[in-house]
Design an enzyme around this catalytic site. Sequence first.
Site, PDB file in Angstrom:
ATOM      1  N   SER A   1      -5.266  -8.270   9.173  1.00 20.79           N
ATOM      2  CA  SER A   1      -4.547  -7.009   9.245  1.00 20.79           C
ATOM      3  C   SER A   1      -3.684  -7.080  10.495  1.00 20.79           C
ATOM      4  O   SER A   1      -4.200  -7.298  11.594  1.00 20.79           O
ATOM      5  CB  SER A   1      -5.528  -5.839   9.332  1.00 20.79           C
ATOM      6  OG  SER A   1      -4.830  -4.636   9.576  1.00 20.79           O
TER       7      SER A   1
ATOM      8  N   ASP B   1       0.811  -1.221   0.000  1.00 21.20           N
ATOM      9  CA  ASP B   1       0.000   0.000   0.000  1.00 21.20           C
ATOM     10  C   ASP B   1       0.842   1.267   0.000  1.00 21.20           C
ATOM     11  O   ASP B   1       0.576   2.203  -0.767  1.00 21.20           O
ATOM     12  CB  ASP B   1      -0.953  -0.001   1.202  1.00 21.20           C
ATOM     13  CG  ASP B   1      -2.062  -1.036   1.054  1.00 21.20           C
ATOM     14  OD1 ASP B   1      -2.292  -1.490  -0.084  1.00 21.20           O
ATOM     15  OD2 ASP B   1      -2.680  -1.394   2.066  1.00 21.20           O
TER      16      ASP B   1
ATOM     17  N   ARG C   1       2.403   5.215  17.147  1.00 23.81           N
ATOM     18  CA  ARG C   1       2.023   6.282  16.209  1.00 23.81           C
ATOM     19  C   ARG C   1       2.671   7.626  16.534  1.00 23.81           C
ATOM     20  O   ARG C   1       3.191   8.293  15.632  1.00 23.81           O
ATOM     21  CB  ARG C   1       0.501   6.412  16.124  1.00 23.81           C
ATOM     22  CG  ARG C   1      -0.223   5.142  15.668  1.00 23.81           C
ATOM     23  CD  ARG C   1       0.494   4.386  14.584  1.00 23.81           C
ATOM     24  NE  ARG C   1      -0.264   3.244  14.102  1.00 23.81           N
ATOM     25  CZ  ARG C   1       0.287   2.129  13.664  1.00 23.81           C
ATOM     26  NH1 ARG C   1       1.609   1.995  13.654  1.00 23.81           N
ATOM     27  NH2 ARG C   1      -0.458   1.138  13.204  1.00 23.81           N
TER      28      ARG C   1
ATOM     29  N   ASP D   1      -6.048   4.780  13.787  1.00 23.70           N
ATOM     30  CA  ASP D   1      -4.714   5.269  13.459  1.00 23.70           C
ATOM     31  C   ASP D   1      -4.734   6.556  12.652  1.00 23.70           C
ATOM     32  O   ASP D   1      -3.836   7.398  12.780  1.00 23.70           O
ATOM     33  CB  ASP D   1      -3.919   4.186  12.724  1.00 23.70           C
ATOM     34  CG  ASP D   1      -3.384   3.127  13.659  1.00 23.70           C
ATOM     35  OD1 ASP D   1      -3.249   3.416  14.862  1.00 23.70           O
ATOM     36  OD2 ASP D   1      -3.102   2.012  13.203  1.00 23.70           O
TER      37      ASP D   1
END
Length: 397
Positions: free
Chosen positions: A175, A14, A95, A124
Amino acid sequence: MTERVVLAYSGGLDTSVAIGWIAEETGAEVIAVAVDVGQGGEDLDVIRKRALACGAVEAEVADAKDEFADEYCLPAIKANALYMDRYPLVSALSRPTIVKHLVAAAKKHGASVVAHGCTGKGNDQVRFEAGIAALGPDLKCIAPVRDYAMTRDKAIAFAEKADLPIATSKKSPYSIDQNVFGRAVETGFLEDIWNAPIEDIYDYTSNPAEPREPDEVVISFKEGVPVAIDGKPVTVLQAIQQLNERAGAQGVGRIDMVEDRLVGIKSREVYEAPGAIALITAHQELENVTVERELARYKRQVEQRWSELVYDGLWFSPLKRALDGFINEANQHVTGDIRMTLHGGRAVVTGRRSEQSLYDFNLATYDTGDTFDQSKAQGFIDIFSLSAKIAAKRDLA
């Protein structure tokens, strides 16, 4: 001057496709930034070269494992941070680490936009963009998967058409997000919340049902910081890594839960965080020994709020910073050793010792030599319960 976009780059399909996709959609140059927070996988230099091969004008890679452990995982350990009393904030902690590097790269390269690979359904996207807003309020954010409907089918077609150096055929049914503090697995058959997890989804932990010998470990803390394992000095990163191995081998740290996402939906998540759970369990018990009662009671409220703020992407918020100060103050006496038995999927505390201990054997014992003056108990109870007694006379009349 051509606009520049800094992209959070993982090296996968991606984000590799996103380099060319962003260039086509916006006409901007793309700077790829990959941050190692202990997720394993490919070598950073391989990832950097792939980003350049996919069309990035610049590619930066950062080994941030120690930074992640010291500046993000450690505060979570001190806070006994468990969102909904269970989840040790594995992804939520990584993050802001990544955001810090993205914003620094944007300033360095004169970029006005930061891009990430998140969808529009998850937490996220908020964590990235709220963090970027706090550190670089003038930066804009884009998310190709969310903003340009970059589906996986479209990504594969784009990669094949552009002949990008990235595998496009293999697709995991799950995922997965992982770092040194833990691993998160979702989607696939797990979306049916009646389906039990299967052993194939786990990587950091062994099956806790398999017979094996217990593992006893002593974890030493200084002011809330893990500083030694079995008497041998460790960094925070080493403490997490060693307990990932030892607790993971015993199946410790498996979590299967339906959690409340910030975006308003409930989501089924399976986590494995052996080192995190072992360290938080040990830290909680040492606090039980060393932290005064009223402070401990209030800290539990702070812990919940701190965990919610971090989960919601507000790591860099004023309230989170203020609570950090409280948590650090509350940890000033959290020094000592915790002995634990790791076995059968559990980390069980079996011993505690601390020079900062508030446990007084002579007050606690029921044997001869007890120094607790029981003659004062009746008067204490009378005064303590007086307001309830007065109200009861009125309400029961």
